[in-house]
Design an enzyme around this catalytic site. Structure first.
Site, mmCIF file in Angstrom:
data_model
loop_
_atom_site.group_PDB
_atom_site.id
_atom_site.type_symbol
_atom_site.label_atom_id
_atom_site.label_comp_id
_atom_site.label_asym_id
_atom_site.label_seq_id
_atom_site.Cartn_x
_atom_site.Cartn_y
_atom_site.Cartn_z
ATOM 1 N N LYS A 43 29.851 49.439 23.282
ATOM 2 C CA LYS A 43 30.704 48.257 23.553
ATOM 3 C C LYS A 43 29.774 47.011 24.039
ATOM 4 O O LYS A 43 30.075 46.024 23.462
ATOM 5 C CB LYS A 43 31.789 48.710 24.707
ATOM 6 C CG LYS A 43 32.500 47.598 25.301
ATOM 7 C CD LYS A 43 33.532 47.919 26.392
ATOM 8 C CE LYS A 43 34.059 46.679 27.005
ATOM 9 N NZ LYS A 43 33.214 46.045 27.998
ATOM 10 N N ASN A 44 29.077 47.314 25.045
ATOM 11 C CA ASN A 44 28.382 45.900 25.413
ATOM 12 C C ASN A 44 27.328 45.540 24.322
ATOM 13 O O ASN A 44 27.154 44.282 24.445
ATOM 14 C CB ASN A 44 27.475 46.452 26.652
ATOM 15 C CG ASN A 44 28.741 46.699 27.752
ATOM 16 O OD1 ASN A 44 29.731 46.432 27.583
ATOM 17 N ND2 ASN A 44 28.099 47.161 28.916
ATOM 18 N N ARG A 68 36.844 38.539 27.572
ATOM 19 C CA ARG A 68 35.658 38.009 28.537
ATOM 20 C C ARG A 68 34.657 37.972 27.236
ATOM 21 O O ARG A 68 33.745 36.984 27.326
ATOM 22 C CB ARG A 68 35.169 38.901 29.244
ATOM 23 C CG ARG A 68 34.168 38.487 30.095
ATOM 24 C CD ARG A 68 33.876 39.471 31.422
ATOM 25 N NE ARG A 68 34.646 39.204 32.356
ATOM 26 C CZ ARG A 68 34.736 38.372 33.059
ATOM 27 N NH1 ARG A 68 33.718 37.493 32.896
ATOM 28 N NH2 ARG A 68 35.399 38.085 34.038
ATOM 29 N N ASP A 88 37.886 41.784 33.119
ATOM 30 C CA ASP A 88 37.625 43.022 34.296
ATOM 31 C C ASP A 88 37.881 42.263 35.515
ATOM 32 O O ASP A 88 37.336 41.235 35.779
ATOM 33 C CB ASP A 88 36.439 43.800 34.118
ATOM 34 C CG ASP A 88 36.677 45.273 33.748
ATOM 35 O OD1 ASP A 88 37.661 45.585 33.629
ATOM 36 O OD2 ASP A 88 35.630 45.913 33.480
ATOM 37 N N ASP A 144 27.466 50.342 35.641
ATOM 38 C CA ASP A 144 28.805 51.167 34.883
ATOM 39 C C ASP A 144 28.727 52.546 34.975
ATOM 40 O O ASP A 144 29.883 53.078 34.662
ATOM 41 C CB ASP A 144 28.691 50.750 33.219
ATOM 42 C CG ASP A 144 28.998 49.284 32.678
ATOM 43 O OD1 ASP A 144 29.494 48.599 33.829
ATOM 44 O OD2 ASP A 144 28.844 48.803 31.833
ATOM 45 N N MET A 195 25.623 45.505 42.640
ATOM 46 C CA MET A 195 25.698 44.275 41.672
ATOM 47 C C MET A 195 27.330 43.851 41.493
ATOM 48 O O MET A 195 27.415 42.680 41.161
ATOM 49 C CB MET A 195 25.506 44.813 40.330
ATOM 50 C CG MET A 195 23.735 44.742 40.217
ATOM 51 S SD MET A 195 23.069 45.624 38.786
ATOM 52 C CE MET A 195 23.236 44.469 37.391
#
Length: 435
Positions: free
Chosen positions: A23-24, A98, A122, A320, A342
């Site tokens: 996804k990223n 986003r 998110d 994540d 983070m």
């Protein structure tokens, strides 16, 4: 009524599962098609909401989008409609996604201007976009925020290469600045650049398109500006967060699972972190095989003190997966301190795990100590709501290992990041249904 998942837990699963495309990586790679008027073919694209929304947004801008196979698309950004960026439709779509921030770098590079609505996404604490904007400003872009319509208008008619020290090693920030710099005049040096595999993938793809980027994989990137980029083909990496989720799922449910085609060398320290929790896994070809385990024991540090698992920018452990590690530790033997450095509100789903019977001390918004149950006590099924993508899957894993019925609401949060997750888990024998 929105959909929910109903899960009857406590059953071991078995079989093979293939991770989706990352996804990223997708959000960056898809934005990069805007850098050329030529055709770009991308495969292994995950079929998830955030990605599909971005593909739809590209189509609305005038990119010619064709779906070749379920996971393969071609994009041709020949005729971009500049007026679209001032429209209400763009504000509604761009603001809810986003990933829409990622189109700014390529648009600035190719057209010398862009406008963006304030982005959404998110709720995991303040994700600042300053890194993106400061990088663009260093390259010579001028920003104008209009509070009345909520748009940032950017003028970048004369981008010049320069030295940029990023204020944080943001993956999307680095990607955006790299995409703006590839067509700028002169040489850009980016220090404290993110070096995640996703970003390496983007840089390699841009180089195949004719960019000149060196230092790929390090935190010092050098970008020599070129006048134009060309078409290319690109295949996305498998999603390392899914791979980590499935390793955790196998351990917690005592299941024998094979995760197919994982691109092991791109996983960094992820397999080792799960091994530290006592999880056995072996590499077979490019598949990870996890045997059924009744029991797994958390390592201690060499001096016997309690193991700490913390996130850090790549090649450190990805934030994540901390939610997943936290859940998996619940049924381990031993204790572990989970330190989420983070983001500040990623541990707030711990209350649901406590309701299920987990032994966790939430020290503060960043730290939680998990005291493992060693599978002596089974979690119990409850009703719960998913606060963000990663917590959602962590709760899903907890539910699959729990006794009795669990219901998870707000599953569109899970589906923003995981494609057809219920069908894929069913294929392993999970008792999960959409209600």
């Amino acid at each position: 009524m929105k959909d929910a998942f109903e899960i009857i837990g406590g059953k071991p699963l078995k079989g093979e599962i293939t991770p989706q495309g990352a996804k990223n990586e997708a959000l960056q790679i898809l934005s990069a098609v805007l850098l050329t008027s030529e055709k770009v073919t991308i495969s292994n694209i995950p079929d998830i909401k955030d990605v599909n929304k971005l593909i739809e947004l590209l189509g609305d801008m005038g990119v010619k989008v064709e779906r070749q196979k379920p996971d393969t698309y071609t994009f041709e950004a020949k005729n971009i409609d500049q007026n679209f960026f001032q429209s209400a439709a763009f504000k509604a779509k761009g603001g809810s996604l986003r990933g829409s921030i990622m189109i700014v770098g390529p648009l600035l590079a190719r057209f010398g201007k862009a406008s963006i609505p304030k982005p959404g996404g998110d709720k995991i604490g303040r994700r600042r976009l300053d890194t993106h904007f400061l990088g663009f400003e260093k390259l010579g872009a001028k920003f104008d925020y209009n509070p009345e319509d909520g748009f940032f208008n950017v003028d970048a008619s004369n981008l010049q290469g320069t030295y940029i020290l990023l204020d944080e090693a943001s993956v999307t920030g680095t990607a955006n600045v790299v995409m703006a710099a590839v067509l700028a005049k002169g040489t850009t040096t980016i220090y404290n650049a993110a070096c995640e595999p996703y970003l390496q993938q983007l840089c390699k793809m841009l180089n195949r398109m004719g960019a000149k980027i060196s230092g790929i994989g390090s935190n010092l990137l050098t970008v020599e500006g070129v006048t134009e980029l060309h078409g290319t083909e690109h295949r996305m990496l498998p999603d390392m967060i899914e791979i980590g989720s499935f390793i955790g799922l196998a351990a917690m449910t005592g299941s024998e699972i094979t995760i197919k085609d994982v691109q092991y060398k791109e996983l960094g320290m992820i397999p080792d972190v799960f091994r530290r929790l006592g999880i056995k896994l072996e590499l077979r070809g490019d598949d990870i095989f996890i045997p059924a385990q009744d029991h797994y024991e958390i390592d201690t540090f060499i001096d016997g003190s309690i193991m700490t698992i913390a996130d850090a920018p790549w090649p450190g452990f990805t934030p994540d997966l901390l939610s997943i590690v936290l859940v998996v530790a619940i049924q381990a033997k031993g204790s572990v301190l989970i330190h989420q450095k983070m983001f500040e509100s990623r541990l707030f789903f711990v209350d649901k795990l406590l309701d299920m019977g987990a032994q966790i001390i939430l020290c503060d918004p960043h730290r939680a100590t998990v005291i493992g149950l060693d599978k002596q006590v089974q979690l119990r099924g409850i009703s719960m709501t998913s606060p963000d993508i990663r917590a959602g899957v962590s709760l899903l894993i907890a539910a699959l290992s729990a006794q009795g019925k669990s219901t998870i609401y707000n599953i569109e949060q899970i589906e923003r990041g995981y494609q057809h997750i219920d069908k894929r888990l069913k294929a392993l024998g999970a008792d999960i249904k959409r209600i």
